[in-house]
Design an enzyme around this catalytic site. Structure first.
Site, PDB file in Angstrom:
ATOM      1  N   ARG A  18      38.900  12.367  28.584  1.00 50.65           N
ATOM      2  CA  ARG A  18      39.156  11.199  27.840  1.00 50.65           C
ATOM      3  C   ARG A  18      37.628  11.072  26.960  1.00 50.65           C
ATOM      4  O   ARG A  18      36.676  11.665  27.521  1.00 50.65           O
ATOM      5  CB  ARG A  18      39.118  10.109  28.607  1.00 50.65           C
ATOM      6  CG  ARG A  18      40.701   9.617  29.232  1.00 50.65           C
ATOM      7  CD  ARG A  18      40.715   8.439  29.834  1.00 50.65           C
ATOM      8  NE  ARG A  18      39.925   8.402  31.127  1.00 50.65           N
ATOM      9  CZ  ARG A  18      38.663   7.970  31.302  1.00 50.65           C
ATOM     10  NH1 ARG A  18      37.959   7.176  30.468  1.00 50.65           N
ATOM     11  NH2 ARG A  18      38.027   8.255  32.568  1.00 50.65           N
ATOM     12  N   TYR A  39      44.955  15.423  25.025  1.00 45.38           N
ATOM     13  CA  TYR A  39      44.792  15.661  26.580  1.00 45.38           C
ATOM     14  C   TYR A  39      45.014  14.346  27.255  1.00 45.38           C
ATOM     15  O   TYR A  39      44.167  13.234  26.734  1.00 45.38           O
ATOM     16  CB  TYR A  39      43.475  16.192  26.853  1.00 45.38           C
ATOM     17  CG  TYR A  39      43.266  16.781  28.196  1.00 45.38           C
ATOM     18  CD1 TYR A  39      43.472  18.017  28.532  1.00 45.38           C
ATOM     19  CD2 TYR A  39      42.800  16.069  29.391  1.00 45.38           C
ATOM     20  CE1 TYR A  39      43.619  18.586  29.570  1.00 45.38           C
ATOM     21  CE2 TYR A  39      42.777  16.618  30.351  1.00 45.38           C
ATOM     22  CZ  TYR A  39      43.010  17.690  30.733  1.00 45.38           C
ATOM     23  OH  TYR A  39      43.061  18.192  32.024  1.00 45.38           O
ATOM     24  N   GLY A  40      45.601  14.181  28.552  1.00 41.69           N
ATOM     25  CA  GLY A  40      45.298  13.257  29.439  1.00 41.69           C
ATOM     26  C   GLY A  40      45.783  11.769  28.763  1.00 41.69           C
ATOM     27  O   GLY A  40      46.206  11.514  27.985  1.00 41.69           O
ATOM     28  N   LYS A  95      46.552   5.001  30.214  1.00 41.19           N
ATOM     29  CA  LYS A  95      45.600   4.271  30.136  1.00 41.19           C
ATOM     30  C   LYS A  95      45.720   3.114  28.972  1.00 41.19           C
ATOM     31  O   LYS A  95      45.328   2.016  29.008  1.00 41.19           O
ATOM     32  CB  LYS A  95      44.304   4.810  29.825  1.00 41.19           C
ATOM     33  CG  LYS A  95      44.179   6.281  31.103  1.00 41.19           C
ATOM     34  CD  LYS A  95      43.927   5.334  32.315  1.00 41.19           C
ATOM     35  CE  LYS A  95      43.563   6.434  33.565  1.00 41.19           C
ATOM     36  NZ  LYS A  95      43.501   6.035  34.813  1.00 41.19           N
ATOM     37  N   HIS A 151      43.067  -0.435  37.481  1.00 44.11           N
ATOM     38  CA  HIS A 151      43.021   0.808  38.079  1.00 44.11           C
ATOM     39  C   HIS A 151      42.830   1.037  39.294  1.00 44.11           C
ATOM     40  O   HIS A 151      42.138   1.494  39.942  1.00 44.11           O
ATOM     41  CB  HIS A 151      41.733   1.360  37.036  1.00 44.11           C
ATOM     42  CG  HIS A 151      41.502   2.906  37.224  1.00 44.11           C
ATOM     43  ND1 HIS A 151      40.540   3.601  36.915  1.00 44.11           N
ATOM     44  CD2 HIS A 151      42.531   3.949  37.070  1.00 44.11           C
ATOM     45  CE1 HIS A 151      40.606   4.606  36.991  1.00 44.11           C
ATOM     46  NE2 HIS A 151      41.663   5.176  37.067  1.00 44.11           N
ATOM     47  N   SER A 184      37.278   7.007  37.796  1.00 41.33           N
ATOM     48  CA  SER A 184      38.057   8.093  37.689  1.00 41.33           C
ATOM     49  C   SER A 184      37.571   9.316  38.505  1.00 41.33           C
ATOM     50  O   SER A 184      36.295   9.479  38.605  1.00 41.33           O
ATOM     51  CB  SER A 184      38.353   8.506  36.265  1.00 41.33           C
ATOM     52  OG  SER A 184      38.643   7.400  35.476  1.00 41.33           O
ATOM     53  N   CYS A 235      37.423   9.593  41.685  1.00 39.59           N
ATOM     54  CA  CYS A 235      36.623   9.453  42.837  1.00 39.59           C
ATOM     55  C   CYS A 235      37.611   9.196  44.265  1.00 39.59           C
ATOM     56  O   CYS A 235      37.030   8.663  45.092  1.00 39.59           O
ATOM     57  CB  CYS A 235      35.854   8.024  42.559  1.00 39.59           C
ATOM     58  SG  CYS A 235      34.448   8.190  41.338  1.00 39.59           S
ATOM     59  N   ASP A 276      47.026   5.596  40.615  1.00 41.41           N
ATOM     60  CA  ASP A 276      46.214   5.406  39.633  1.00 41.41           C
ATOM     61  C   ASP A 276      46.269   3.871  38.845  1.00 41.41           C
ATOM     62  O   ASP A 276      45.328   3.587  38.630  1.00 41.41           O
ATOM     63  CB  ASP A 276      46.304   6.362  38.528  1.00 41.41           C
ATOM     64  CG  ASP A 276      45.410   6.250  37.467  1.00 41.41           C
ATOM     65  OD1 ASP A 276      44.156   6.611  37.873  1.00 41.41           O
ATOM     66  OD2 ASP A 276      45.521   6.572  36.087  1.00 41.41           O
ATOM     67  N   ARG A 327      44.092  19.255  35.805  1.00 37.59           N
ATOM     68  CA  ARG A 327      44.849  18.237  36.335  1.00 37.59           C
ATOM     69  C   ARG A 327      46.412  18.755  36.584  1.00 37.59           C
ATOM     70  O   ARG A 327      47.069  19.986  35.959  1.00 37.59           O
ATOM     71  CB  ARG A 327      45.342  17.110  35.270  1.00 37.59           C
ATOM     72  CG  ARG A 327      44.016  16.492  35.027  1.00 37.59           C
ATOM     73  CD  ARG A 327      43.931  15.064  35.719  1.00 37.59           C
ATOM     74  NE  ARG A 327      42.554  14.591  35.764  1.00 37.59           N
ATOM     75  CZ  ARG A 327      42.067  13.233  36.103  1.00 37.59           C
ATOM     76  NH1 ARG A 327      43.097  12.589  36.560  1.00 37.59           N
ATOM     77  NH2 ARG A 327      41.158  12.771  35.858  1.00 37.59           N
TER      78      ARG A 327
HETATM   79  P1  GTP Z   1      41.714   9.575  38.191  1.00 35.19           P
HETATM   80  O1  GTP Z   1      43.194  10.149  38.326  1.00 35.19           O
HETATM   81  O2  GTP Z   1      40.768  10.338  37.394  1.00 35.19           O
HETATM   82  O3  GTP Z   1      41.811   8.153  38.112  1.00 35.19           O
HETATM   83  O4  GTP Z   1      41.087   9.948  39.648  1.00 35.19           O
HETATM   84  P2  GTP Z   1      41.274   9.875  41.222  1.00 35.19           P
HETATM   85  O5  GTP Z   1      40.654   8.480  41.624  1.00 35.19           O
HETATM   86  O6  GTP Z   1      42.907   9.658  41.617  1.00 35.19           O
HETATM   87  O7  GTP Z   1      40.689  10.992  41.950  1.00 35.19           O
HETATM   88  P3  GTP Z   1      41.093  11.977  42.958  1.00 35.19           P
HETATM   89  O8  GTP Z   1      41.824  11.364  44.326  1.00 35.19           O
HETATM   90  O9  GTP Z   1      41.925  13.092  42.379  1.00 35.19           O
HETATM   91  O10 GTP Z   1      39.928  12.748  43.537  1.00 35.19           O
HETATM   92  C1  GTP Z   1      38.864  13.737  42.749  1.00 35.19           C
HETATM   93  C2  GTP Z   1      38.016  14.362  43.574  1.00 35.19           C
HETATM   94  O11 GTP Z   1      37.604  13.623  44.545  1.00 35.19           O
HETATM   95  C3  GTP Z   1      38.650  15.632  44.352  1.00 35.19           C
HETATM   96  O12 GTP Z   1      37.767  16.494  43.724  1.00 35.19           O
HETATM   97  C4  GTP Z   1      38.500  15.247  45.552  1.00 35.19           C
HETATM   98  O13 GTP Z   1      38.290  16.241  46.365  1.00 35.19           O
HETATM   99  C5  GTP Z   1      37.477  14.349  45.714  1.00 35.19           C
HETATM  100  N1  GTP Z   1      37.697  13.358  46.955  1.00 35.19           N
HETATM  101  C6  GTP Z   1      38.570  12.444  47.329  1.00 35.19           C
HETATM  102  N2  GTP Z   1      38.558  12.071  48.611  1.00 35.19           N
HETATM  103  C7  GTP Z   1      37.424  12.472  49.190  1.00 35.19           C
HETATM  104  C8  GTP Z   1      36.788  12.022  50.267  1.00 35.19           C
HETATM  105  O14 GTP Z   1      37.052  11.193  51.062  1.00 35.19           O
HETATM  106  N3  GTP Z   1      35.474  12.470  50.444  1.00 35.19           N
HETATM  107  C9  GTP Z   1      34.943  13.345  49.506  1.00 35.19           C
HETATM  108  N4  GTP Z   1      33.552  14.077  49.899  1.00 35.19           N
HETATM  109  N5  GTP Z   1      35.450  13.799  48.246  1.00 35.19           N
HETATM  110  C10 GTP Z   1      36.811  13.226  48.239  1.00 35.19           C
HETATM  111  C1  SPV Z   2      41.244   8.759  34.682  1.00 31.00           C
HETATM  112  O1  SPV Z   2      40.339   9.395  33.929  1.00 31.00           O
HETATM  113  O2  SPV Z   2      41.010   7.837  35.158  1.00 31.00           O
HETATM  114  C2  SPV Z   2      42.545   9.336  34.747  1.00 31.00           C
HETATM  115  C3  SPV Z   2      43.047  10.418  33.821  1.00 31.00           C
HETATM  116  O3  SPV Z   2      43.283   8.852  35.520  1.00 31.00           O
HETATM  117  S1  SPV Z   2      43.279  10.134  32.374  1.00 31.00           S
HETATM  118  O4  SPV Z   2      44.812   9.913  32.120  1.00 31.00           O
HETATM  119  O5  SPV Z   2      43.146  11.328  31.494  1.00 31.00           O
HETATM  120  O6  SPV Z   2      42.563   9.083  31.889  1.00 31.00           O
HETATM  121 MN    MN Z   3      42.514   6.918  36.637  1.00 31.33          MN
END
Ligand code: GTP
Ligand code: SPV
Ligand code: MN
Length: 618
Positions: free
Chosen positions: A88, A231-232, A240, A260, A282, A284, A307, A399
């Site tokens: 983004r 992208y995304g 979003k 979110h 994001s 996290c 999400d 992704r």
């Molecule tokens: P968006 O789709 O961008 O909104 O992100 P999201 O919040 O769904 O992120 P996602 O769950 O895909 O996590 C992204 C990163 O966080 C990955 O690289 C995971 O390995 C890391 N992660 C998730 N849970 C944990 C945790 O409990 N501990 C640690 N250290 N890393 C974590």
């Molecule tokens: C984020 O960045 O929080 C996402 C991926 O979930 S995107 O759809 O590209 O914004």
């Molecule tokens: Mn997101």
């Protein structure tokens, strides 16, 4: 011609709001878009399997999709984006409200008339030589109480195939647009026509995009215009742009919330069920949390969304939530059999992978997928790669796009019309220091304060300085379609309406680091230990220590059995560091200072109480 298809909002205190309604408005919008963008042809998308197959075949022939091995990854493809189109673009994302103040200090505001003019110039002829797909979709199950319809026009077949996974796309959504049904228009072009102004043919590339990117939102008229990126969140406008930025504006006017947040249903060993909504910035950990595989016996996690959540007070006075999406657009790096086996199973088939590495066998790989990297790969840019290459094989924001119903832990009622009643709201972020493993808000106002003061180290999900700490209130900094302080006021108001039915609020941090920079908490499946405490708090089965920053578990309140944690590590995660928090409070004061005059009084009072309580906390 300018893209001002709909009656502009009136200036002044009573802004007219609302999008276009009905089929005729849709047909005339599509006609206007054709005149403006000048595509070679128009295809109305029906969502059928035959259509998916046809578009996929065309993309494979064009080199835009690489088929993966049919045994290893059935029905799945790899897309490689342009290296300058990988996340983004927050500094190119605009809220074009009639009044600048309505965008608030955290959004990029542009005058709507000026932005319409710029978009008109950019979109003119932008689809020459390409197909314009008309993509009707529903956010939320068709016919749901707070489901919403939208139509995206796009010249990107990648966006069409992705939207097919991420939303309820096609003929049924189109049929749901009755004579007076409101729908959100979303115009998208990658900004790379195949015919020059003088009529000369221009070459195509596997991932067309433009160096100039504009992601624009017109909240009063509910319009989205996106130029230059494929992208995304820049291009899948249902996600979003619609389900957060535009929907948050609708939600504020209509008394609900667009957030979110992941959604999950948790069943305890005692058989009691709770629903949890959790906001993390994001990349996290929302996807991982939503698909958590409990490391402790007897617990069951069912996934509802990873999400976005739309939440509304129900007739019973409780807060009910739906996942408006139909698929996952999840971060690949860091996802593996040990960290998230559920995600791995979800993406076994029928998945579009973007910017991951390719194995010689025709499978996918990324950092964290297996403990050891394969001896050789093709990296996300299509270049030969070995472990000695000294650069990541997958882009950090690579992704996977997979249908939600392929998730083995998907809840049986993840797509019910009314959604699920929420028992607890969890806020989190990436914090190497200060924020404890878990704490509970004293009351709703304290919970809103926790949400308003989320800070997190930036990730690769957006272009920008990775690792830098920034405030990301409610994990909505890049996604709130109006003034962030008004968003907090709206939350306070919703809490007032919910009263004693309001969910309890918690804050978590999986990302605490020690002096050597290693994560202190094992995370992933062990996060169930934190949920265990949260559930026992909801059930009034466990106590907590009162502190200036909320209610904290004492060491013996948490199930830490079998974990290899030093006493120092546990103390770090569970106790408040007064010095660290006094500087945190100063940062919060600066953060709140940005919203001068508009900060809700209860939050200002809460900050003063924090400062007062910390002053003599040893
Ligand atoms: P968006 O789709 O961008 O909104 O992100 P999201 O919040 O769904 O992120 P996602 O769950 O895909 O996590 C992204 C990163 O966080 C990955 O690289 C995971 O390995 C890391 N992660 C998730 N849970 C944990 C945790 O409990 N501990 C640690 N250290 N890393 C974590
Ligand atoms: C984020 O960045 O929080 C996402 C991926 O979930 S995107 O759809 O590209 O914004
Ligand atoms: Mn997101």
């Amino acid at each position: 011609m300018t893209p001002s298809t709909f009656s502009p909002a009136l200036p002044g205190p009573s802004l007219r709001t609302g999008g276009p309604r009905g089929r005729q408005a849709l047909e005339s919008w599509v006609r206007d878009m054709r005149v403006l963008a000048q595509p070679d042809r128009i295809v109305w998308i029906d969502g059928s399997e035959a259509e998916r197959q046809r578009i996929t075949d065309e993309m494979v022939r064009a080199g835009s999709l690489i088929p993966l091995d049919p045994e290893l990854r059935p029905g799945s493809h790899l897309a490689r984006s342009d290296p300058d189109d990988v996340a983004r673009v927050e500094d190119r994302t605009f809220i074009c409200a009639e009044r600048e103040a309505d965008a608030g200090p955290t959004n990029n505001w542009r005058d709507p008339a000026a932005m319409r003019e710029e978009l008109g110039a950019r979109f003119a002829g932008a689809m020459r030589g390409r197909t314009m797909y008309v993509v009707p979709f529903s956010m939320g199950p068709l016919g749901g109480a707070i489901s919403q319809l939208g139509v995206q026009v796009t010249d990107s077949p990648y966006v069409v195939l992705s939207t097919r996974i991420m939303t309820r796309m096609g003929a049924a959504a189109l049929a749901a647009i009755g004579p007076d049904t409101e729908w959100v228009p979303a115009a998208h072009t990658v900004g790379m026509p195949l015919v020059a102004d003088d009529g000369a043919a221009l070459p195509d590339v596997p991932w067309p995009s433009n160096a100039v990117k504009i992601i624009a939102h017109f909240p009063e008229t509910r319009e989205i215009w996106s130029y230059g990126s494929g992208y995304g969140g820049n291009a899948l406008l249902a996600k979003k742009c619609f389900a957060l930025r535009i929907a948050s504006v609708m939600a504020r006017e209509e008394g609900w919330l667009a957030e979110h947040m992941l959604l999950l249903r948790l069943t305890s060993p005692a058989g009691r069920t709770h629903h949890i909504a959790a906001a993390f910035p994001s990349a996290c950990g929302k996807t991982n949390f939503a698909m958590l595989t409990p490391s402790r016996p007897g617990w069951k996690v069912e996934t509802i969304g990873d999400d976005i959540a739309w939440l509304r007070p129900g007739e019973d006075g409780r807060l009910w939530a739906i996942n408006p999406e139909a698929g996952f657009f999840g971060v690949a790096p860091g996802t593996g059999e040990t960290t998230n086996p559920t995600a791995m199973a979800t993406m076994r088939s029928n998945t579009i992978f973007t910017n991951v590495a390719l194995t010689p066998e025709g499978d996918v790989w990324w950092e964290g997928r297996t403990p050891e990297p394969p001896a050789e790969l093709t990296d996300w840019r299509g270049l030969p790669w070995t472990p000695a290459s000294g650069r990541p094989a997958a882009h950090p924001n690579a992704r996977f796009t997979s249908p939600a119903d392929q998730c083995p832990t998907i809840s049986s009622d993840w797509d019910t019309l009314d959604g699920v009643p929420i028992d607890a709201i969890v806020f989190g972020g990436r914090r190497a220091s200060n924020v404890p493993l878990v704490s509970e808000a004293a009351d709703w106002t304290d919970g809103v304060f926790m949400g308003a003061t989320i800070a997190s180290e930036q990730t690769a999900a957006a272009e920008g300085p990775v690792g830098e700490l920034r405030f990301d209130p409610f994990a909505m900094l890049p996604f709130c379609g109006y003034d962030m302080a008004d968003h907090w006021a709206h939350w306070l108001e919703i809490g007032g309406r919910l009263g004693r039915h309001a969910p309890r609020v918690f804050r978590v941090n999986w990302f605490r680091k020690d002096d050597e920079g290693r994560y202190v908490w094992p995370g992933f499946g062990d996060n169930i230990r934190v949920l265990d405490w949260i559930v026992r708090r909801l059930e009034h089965e466990v106590g907590a220590a009162v502190s200036p920053i909320g209610l904290l578990p004492r060491r013996h309140d948490l199930d830490l059995a079998g974990l290899d944690l030093s006493d120092a590590a546990v103390r770090t995660m569970l106790t408040l560091d007064p010095r660290g928090w006094r500087s945190e409070a100063r940062r919060i004061e600066q953060h709140f200072g940005r919203f001068d005059g508009n900060l809700p009084a209860p939050l200002a009072r809460r900050l003063r109480k924090l400062q007062h309580d910390l002053a003599d906390y040893a």
